[in-house]
Write a protein that holds these residues in place. Structure first.
Motif, PDB file in Angstrom:
ATOM      1  N   ASP A 140       0.899  -0.900  -0.070  1.00  0.00           N
ATOM      2  CA  ASP A 140       0.248   0.165   0.070  1.00  0.00           C
ATOM      3  C   ASP A 140       1.042   1.440  -0.518  1.00  0.00           C
ATOM      4  N   VAL A 141       1.451   1.758  -0.984  1.00  0.00           N
ATOM      5  CA  VAL A 141       2.541   2.510  -0.855  1.00  0.00           C
ATOM      6  C   VAL A 141       1.973   3.381  -1.246  1.00  0.00           C
ATOM      7  N   SER A 142       0.921   3.755  -1.119  1.00  0.00           N
ATOM      8  CA  SER A 142       0.693   5.558  -1.259  1.00  0.00           C
ATOM      9  C   SER A 142      -0.439   5.544   0.361  1.00  0.00           C
ATOM     10  N   ALA A 143      -0.631   4.350   0.457  1.00  0.00           N
ATOM     11  CA  ALA A 143      -1.415   4.826   2.737  1.00  0.00           C
ATOM     12  C   ALA A 143      -2.654   5.107   1.783  1.00  0.00           C
ATOM     13  N   GLU A 144      -3.077   4.553   1.250  1.00  0.00           N
ATOM     14  CA  GLU A 144      -4.808   5.004   0.992  1.00  0.00           C
ATOM     15  C   GLU A 144      -5.099   3.853   1.444  1.00  0.00           C
ATOM     16  N   LEU A 145      -5.158   2.853   1.456  1.00  0.00           N
ATOM     17  CA  LEU A 145      -6.016   1.802   2.513  1.00  0.00           C
ATOM     18  C   LEU A 145      -5.319   1.731   3.976  1.00  0.00           C
ATOM     19  N   ALA A 146      -4.557   2.055   4.243  1.00  0.00           N
ATOM     20  CA  ALA A 146      -4.744   2.435   5.797  1.00  0.00           C
ATOM     21  C   ALA A 146      -5.192   3.437   6.005  1.00  0.00           C
ATOM     22  N   ALA A 147      -5.345   4.631   5.114  1.00  0.00           N
ATOM     23  CA  ALA A 147      -5.779   5.738   6.149  1.00  0.00           C
ATOM     24  C   ALA A 147      -7.438   5.257   5.554  1.00  0.00           C
ATOM     25  N   ARG A 148      -7.885   4.118   5.293  1.00  0.00           N
ATOM     26  CA  ARG A 148      -9.319   4.247   5.010  1.00  0.00           C
ATOM     27  C   ARG A 148     -10.077   3.696   6.269  1.00  0.00           C
ATOM     28  N   LEU A 149      -9.184   2.255   6.969  1.00  0.00           N
ATOM     29  CA  LEU A 149      -8.923   1.570   8.008  1.00  0.00           C
ATOM     30  C   LEU A 149      -8.329   2.423   9.309  1.00  0.00           C
ATOM     31  N   ASN A 150      -8.595   3.848   9.358  1.00  0.00           N
ATOM     32  CA  ASN A 150      -7.655   4.243   9.938  1.00  0.00           C
ATOM     33  C   ASN A 150      -6.148   4.230  10.988  1.00  0.00           C
ATOM     34  N   VAL A 151      -5.167   2.991   9.944  1.00  0.00           N
ATOM     35  CA  VAL A 151      -4.652   2.792  11.001  1.00  0.00           C
ATOM     36  C   VAL A 151      -3.147   3.784  11.780  1.00  0.00           C
ATOM     37  N   GLY A 152      -3.321   3.524  12.642  1.00  0.00           N
ATOM     38  CA  GLY A 152      -2.408   4.281  13.318  1.00  0.00           C
ATOM     39  C   GLY A 152      -0.626   4.215  14.219  1.00  0.00           C
ATOM     40  N   ARG A 153      -1.388   2.982  13.655  1.00  0.00           N
ATOM     41  CA  ARG A 153       0.084   1.690  14.552  1.00  0.00           C
ATOM     42  C   ARG A 153       0.683   0.440  13.790  1.00  0.00           C
ATOM     43  N   TYR A 154       1.729  -0.195  14.157  1.00  0.00           N
ATOM     44  CA  TYR A 154       1.686  -1.203  13.572  1.00  0.00           C
ATOM     45  C   TYR A 154       2.545  -2.273  15.019  1.00  0.00           C
ATOM     46  N   PRO A 155       2.607  -3.355  14.478  1.00  0.00           N
ATOM     47  CA  PRO A 155       1.230  -3.817  13.635  1.00  0.00           C
ATOM     48  C   PRO A 155      -0.222  -3.568  13.925  1.00  0.00           C
ATOM     49  N   SER A 156      -0.752  -3.544  12.821  1.00  0.00           N
ATOM     50  CA  SER A 156      -2.475  -3.354  13.220  1.00  0.00           C
ATOM     51  C   SER A 156      -3.479  -4.702  12.318  1.00  0.00           C
ATOM     52  N   ALA A 157      -4.455  -4.746  12.576  1.00  0.00           N
ATOM     53  CA  ALA A 157      -4.947  -5.797  11.670  1.00  0.00           C
ATOM     54  C   ALA A 157      -6.579  -5.699  11.777  1.00  0.00           C
ATOM     55  N   ARG A 158      -6.888  -5.471  10.525  1.00  0.00           N
ATOM     56  CA  ARG A 158      -8.668  -4.740  10.179  1.00  0.00           C
ATOM     57  C   ARG A 158      -9.646  -6.102   9.927  1.00  0.00           C
ATOM     58  N   ALA A 159     -10.429  -6.774  10.646  1.00  0.00           N
ATOM     59  CA  ALA A 159     -11.760  -8.282   9.824  1.00  0.00           C
ATOM     60  C   ALA A 159     -13.014  -6.887   9.162  1.00  0.00           C
ATOM     61  N   MET A 160     -13.142  -7.098   7.707  1.00  0.00           N
ATOM     62  CA  MET A 160     -14.595  -7.339   7.172  1.00  0.00           C
ATOM     63  C   MET A 160     -14.817  -8.097   6.858  1.00  0.00           C
ATOM     64  N   ASP A 161     -16.660  -7.663   7.175  1.00  0.00           N
ATOM     65  CA  ASP A 161     -17.151  -8.479   6.268  1.00  0.00           C
ATOM     66  C   ASP A 161     -17.556  -8.636   4.912  1.00  0.00           C
ATOM     67  N   ALA A 162     -17.743  -9.134   4.737  1.00  0.00           N
ATOM     68  CA  ALA A 162     -18.701  -9.330   2.697  1.00  0.00           C
ATOM     69  C   ALA A 162     -18.743  -8.378   1.585  1.00  0.00           C
ATOM     70  N   SER A 163     -19.318  -7.143   3.042  1.00  0.00           N
ATOM     71  CA  SER A 163     -19.331  -5.974   2.298  1.00  0.00           C
ATOM     72  C   SER A 163     -18.909  -5.071   2.226  1.00  0.00           C
ATOM     73  N   GLY A 164     -18.367  -5.036   3.494  1.00  0.00           N
ATOM     74  CA  GLY A 164     -16.589  -4.206   3.398  1.00  0.00           C
ATOM     75  C   GLY A 164     -16.875  -3.274   4.635  1.00  0.00           C
ATOM     76  N   ARG A 165     -17.731  -3.479   5.606  1.00  0.00           N
ATOM     77  CA  ARG A 165     -17.887  -3.310   6.701  1.00  0.00           C
ATOM     78  C   ARG A 165     -16.796  -3.924   7.894  1.00  0.00           C
ATOM     79  N   VAL A 166     -16.094  -2.739   8.579  1.00  0.00           N
ATOM     80  CA  VAL A 166     -15.048  -3.015   9.463  1.00  0.00           C
ATOM     81  C   VAL A 166     -16.334  -4.230  10.971  1.00  0.00           C
ATOM     82  N   ARG A 167     -15.763  -4.789  10.946  1.00  0.00           N
ATOM     83  CA  ARG A 167     -16.039  -5.744  12.333  1.00  0.00           C
ATOM     84  C   ARG A 167     -14.831  -6.207  13.655  1.00  0.00           C
ATOM     85  N   TRP A 168     -14.090  -5.450  13.112  1.00  0.00           N
ATOM     86  CA  TRP A 168     -13.059  -5.851  14.622  1.00  0.00           C
ATOM     87  C   TRP A 168     -11.554  -5.466  13.313  1.00  0.00           C
ATOM     88  N   ALA A 169     -11.009  -4.163  14.902  1.00  0.00           N
ATOM     89  CA  ALA A 169      -9.949  -3.322  14.144  1.00  0.00           C
ATOM     90  C   ALA A 169      -8.676  -4.046  15.929  1.00  0.00           C
TER      91      ALA A 169
END
Length: 190
Positions: A140-169
């Motif tokens: 994610d060279v532009s960090a676009e996905l990280a920004a959309r998922l509000n990633v602010g620390r490393y490591p971080s993880a996100r689980a999204m349902d089939a509709s693309g909604r974050v259900r676990w962060a």
């Protein structure tokens, strides 16, 4: 004279706070960052707009592209950096979670490092091999996905349902059981 000392002191606090954010990989909670144990949903109830990333040819991965979150499929994304010791420490737990979850979700690790620019793809591949990565890895060279998922620390993880909604962060290191429990939140929704 006092005003100058006050201004210098305030500037020092800003510099130290910024250095702390860099050193810890995120923004402190007191300044609006996410906590290391954040287990709830993130990003509200709106689906995340998908981003297409380049994948890296490495063990378990392939050269090409991947769209995250995956359309009509639960998705798990782990954000890591080759510079991040906790990211390396949790690789065995991620591998075990990947083995247990199987094909129930699209399981992807993503780096926001400038792959192909300041960091070579070979460096990422060598890190991946050294830490026994064996699933899809992307940049994610532009960090676009990280920004959309509000990633602010490393490591971080996100689980999204089939509709693309974050259900676990979450951020910070986790056990296999914690990863599996987080991922099962989106598998059970479908």
């Amino acid at each position: 004279m006092r005003r100058r000392h006050l201004l210098a002191g305030l500037a020092s606090v800003g510099v130290l706070g910024g250095a702390g954010a860099v050193a810890t990989g995120g923004v402190p909670d007191a300044l609006g960052g996410e906590s290391a144990g954040s287990q709830g949903a993130s990003g509200g109830s709106e689906p995340i707009e998908p981003v297409t990333l380049d994948t890296i040819e490495a063990p378990g991965s392939r050269d090409g592209e991947v769209t995250l979150p995956a359309p009509d499929r639960p998705t798990f994304v782990d954000f890591f950096g080759t510079w991040c010791p906790p990211c390396a420490e949790q690789m065995p737990a991620l591998a075990a979670a990947h083995d247990r979850i199987g094909d129930e979700v699209l399981f992807v690790s993503v780096t926001t490092e400038p792959v192909g620019e300041r960091i070579s793809e070979d460096k990422v591949v060598n890190w991946w091999r050294k830490h026994d990565g064996n699933w899809l890895v992307a940049a994610d060279v532009s960090a676009e996905l990280a920004a959309r998922l509000n990633v602010g620390r490393y490591p971080s993880a996100r689980a999204m349902d089939a509709s693309g909604r974050v259900r676990w962060a979450t951020s910070g290191t986790h056990t296999t059981e914690e990863f599996v429990a987080g991922i099962e939140r989106v598998v059970g929704d479908d």
